[in-house]
Write a protein that holds these residues in place. Structure first.
Motif, PDB file in Angstrom:
ATOM      1  N   SER A   1       0.881  -1.285   0.218  1.00 25.82           N
ATOM      2  CA  SER A   1       0.071   0.048  -0.314  1.00 25.82           C
ATOM      3  C   SER A   1       0.905   1.581   0.127  1.00 25.82           C
ATOM      4  O   SER A   1       0.098   2.264  -0.458  1.00 25.82           O
ATOM      5  N   CYS A   2       2.018   1.255   0.401  1.00 31.89           N
ATOM      6  CA  CYS A   2       3.283   2.136   0.277  1.00 31.89           C
ATOM      7  C   CYS A   2       3.236   2.367  -1.091  1.00 31.89           C
ATOM      8  O   CYS A   2       3.902   1.573  -2.088  1.00 31.89           O
ATOM      9  N   ARG A   3       2.929   3.713  -1.753  1.00 33.16           N
ATOM     10  CA  ARG A   3       3.839   4.453  -3.129  1.00 33.16           C
ATOM     11  C   ARG A   3       4.873   4.523  -2.883  1.00 33.16           C
ATOM     12  O   ARG A   3       5.398   4.717  -4.375  1.00 33.16           O
ATOM     13  N   LYS A   4       5.942   4.436  -2.155  1.00 34.28           N
ATOM     14  CA  LYS A   4       7.378   4.713  -1.996  1.00 34.28           C
ATOM     15  C   LYS A   4       7.676   3.279  -2.283  1.00 34.28           C
ATOM     16  O   LYS A   4       7.177   2.942  -2.590  1.00 34.28           O
ATOM     17  N   PRO A   5       8.930   3.234  -3.120  1.00 31.53           N
ATOM     18  CA  PRO A   5      10.322   2.782  -3.118  1.00 31.53           C
ATOM     19  C   PRO A   5      10.247   1.638  -1.645  1.00 31.53           C
ATOM     20  O   PRO A   5      10.396   2.808  -0.829  1.00 31.53           O
ATOM     21  N   VAL A   6       9.866   0.323  -1.897  1.00 26.03           N
ATOM     22  CA  VAL A   6      10.050  -0.166  -0.380  1.00 26.03           C
ATOM     23  C   VAL A   6      11.930  -1.106  -0.637  1.00 26.03           C
ATOM     24  O   VAL A   6      11.219  -2.336  -1.167  1.00 26.03           O
TER      25      VAL A   6
ATOM     26  N   CYS B   1       8.658  -6.314  -1.221  1.00 29.64           N
ATOM     27  CA  CYS B   1       9.067  -5.031  -1.726  1.00 29.64           C
ATOM     28  C   CYS B   1       9.518  -5.335  -2.779  1.00 29.64           C
ATOM     29  O   CYS B   1       9.890  -5.497  -3.599  1.00 29.64           O
ATOM     30  N   ASP B   2      10.454  -3.812  -2.871  1.00 28.44           N
ATOM     31  CA  ASP B   2      10.569  -3.712  -4.452  1.00 28.44           C
ATOM     32  C   ASP B   2      11.141  -4.138  -5.202  1.00 28.44           C
ATOM     33  O   ASP B   2      11.785  -4.500  -6.110  1.00 28.44           O
ATOM     34  N   VAL B   3      12.280  -3.894  -4.396  1.00 24.20           N
ATOM     35  CA  VAL B   3      13.719  -4.241  -5.245  1.00 24.20           C
ATOM     36  C   VAL B   3      14.683  -5.124  -3.201  1.00 24.20           C
ATOM     37  O   VAL B   3      14.020  -4.432  -2.244  1.00 24.20           O
ATOM     38  N   LEU B   4      14.708  -5.479  -4.135  1.00 27.73           N
ATOM     39  CA  LEU B   4      15.954  -7.185  -2.460  1.00 27.73           C
ATOM     40  C   LEU B   4      17.567  -6.497  -2.305  1.00 27.73           C
ATOM     41  O   LEU B   4      17.886  -7.267  -3.353  1.00 27.73           O
ATOM     42  N   ILE B   5      18.189  -6.574  -1.713  1.00 24.94           N
ATOM     43  CA  ILE B   5      19.735  -5.998  -1.537  1.00 24.94           C
ATOM     44  C   ILE B   5      19.575  -7.590   0.105  1.00 24.94           C
ATOM     45  O   ILE B   5      18.680  -7.620   1.217  1.00 24.94           O
TER      46      ILE B   5
END
Length: 260
Positions: A95-100, A119-123
């Motif tokens: 629901s968060c519109r910002k990058p996670v 999440c949008d990206v995983l490190i």
């Protein structure tokens, strides 16, 4: 009482830490509800442009739903199929519109694997590991793993993980395309913050729209995704002024010269 979630905001980047290290950051009902409150607040905070999600300690990102809690409360297993973002941590994150950015510091197991996939990206830290133990626990995934994982790493690899419950190490997760990169444990948050800072330097309204475009297309067929892109791109690009485009082009060129 220890805070279940720690939140730190600096330079437009919020770092959210699941804080139950003694329970491998298991997703208790209270923690899930608090995560929803935190993500809602960060989404509404104009001072926050990117979010990092990680776990406390070095053992676990999160071990998923709190099985002790589920085993002691009648009907608690309904959490595995909860649709409301106040109970479903995947919905809270999405629901968060910002990058996670997920900074995976340890094991991400079953429901924890689903949270990572939100999440949008995983490190990943080099000691991160992933496992889908739904089949071994006897609980069907309800937060998206059965559909998302195959789309990320391919259906055969996804079936291998889900049908065995075996752990996937960080290096293999990177090779399979599950995580973007693997770094030493002590460098994990610094690397996540570096990436978050790059994202935070983009216009936040544009970034939110771009994230929505990618996610909506990803959830559709390829043809439907192209149609979604055409509609949204046509509407957005018609409002771009030539002078604005020229200024941004110059800025992009200047930035490119600093990146080698």
């Amino acid at each position: 009482m220890t805070d279940l979630i720690l939140t730190e905001i600096a330079d437009g980047i919020a770092t959210v830490t699941l804080n139950r290290p003694e329970a491998m950051n298991a997703l208790s009902q209270a923690l899930r509800h608090h995560l929803y409150e935190v993500m809602t607040a960060l989404d509404a905070d104009d001072g926050v442009r990117a979010v990092i999600l990680t776990g406390a300690g070095t053992r676990a990102f999160t071990a998923g739903l709190d099985l002790k809690e589920l085993g002691s409360q009648e009907g608690a297993l309904g959490a595995a199929n909860a649709e409301g973002a106040d109970e479903n941590p995947v919905k809270a994150i999405e629901s968060c519109r910002k990058p996670v950015i997920g900074a995976i510091n340890g094991v991400a197991i079953t429901g924890g694997f689903e949270v990572a996939l939100a999440c949008d990206v995983l490190i990943a830290s080099s000691n991160a590991r992933f496992a889908d133990t739904h089949a071994r626990v006897g609980v069907m995934p309800g937060w998206g793993l059965s559909q998302k994982l195959s789309r990320v790493i391919g259906i055969s690899r996804a079936k291998e993980l889900s049908f065995t419950g075996n752990f996937l190490d960080a290096a293999t997760a990177e090779r399979w395309g599950l995580v973007n990169r693997v770094v030493a444990p002590e460098s994990l948050l610094a690397e996540a913050r570096r990436l978050a800072a790059d994202m935070a330097s983009v216009d936040p309204a544009f970034l939110a729209g771009y994230k929505r475009l990618i996610d909506e297309g990803y959830a559709a067929s390829f043809g439907e995704g192209l149609a979604i892109e055409h509609r949204q791109s046509s509407a957005a690009n018609s409002a771009v002024r030539p002078a604005e485009l020229e200024a941004r082009r110059t800025a992009v060129q200047a930035r490119g010269r600093t990146q080698g």
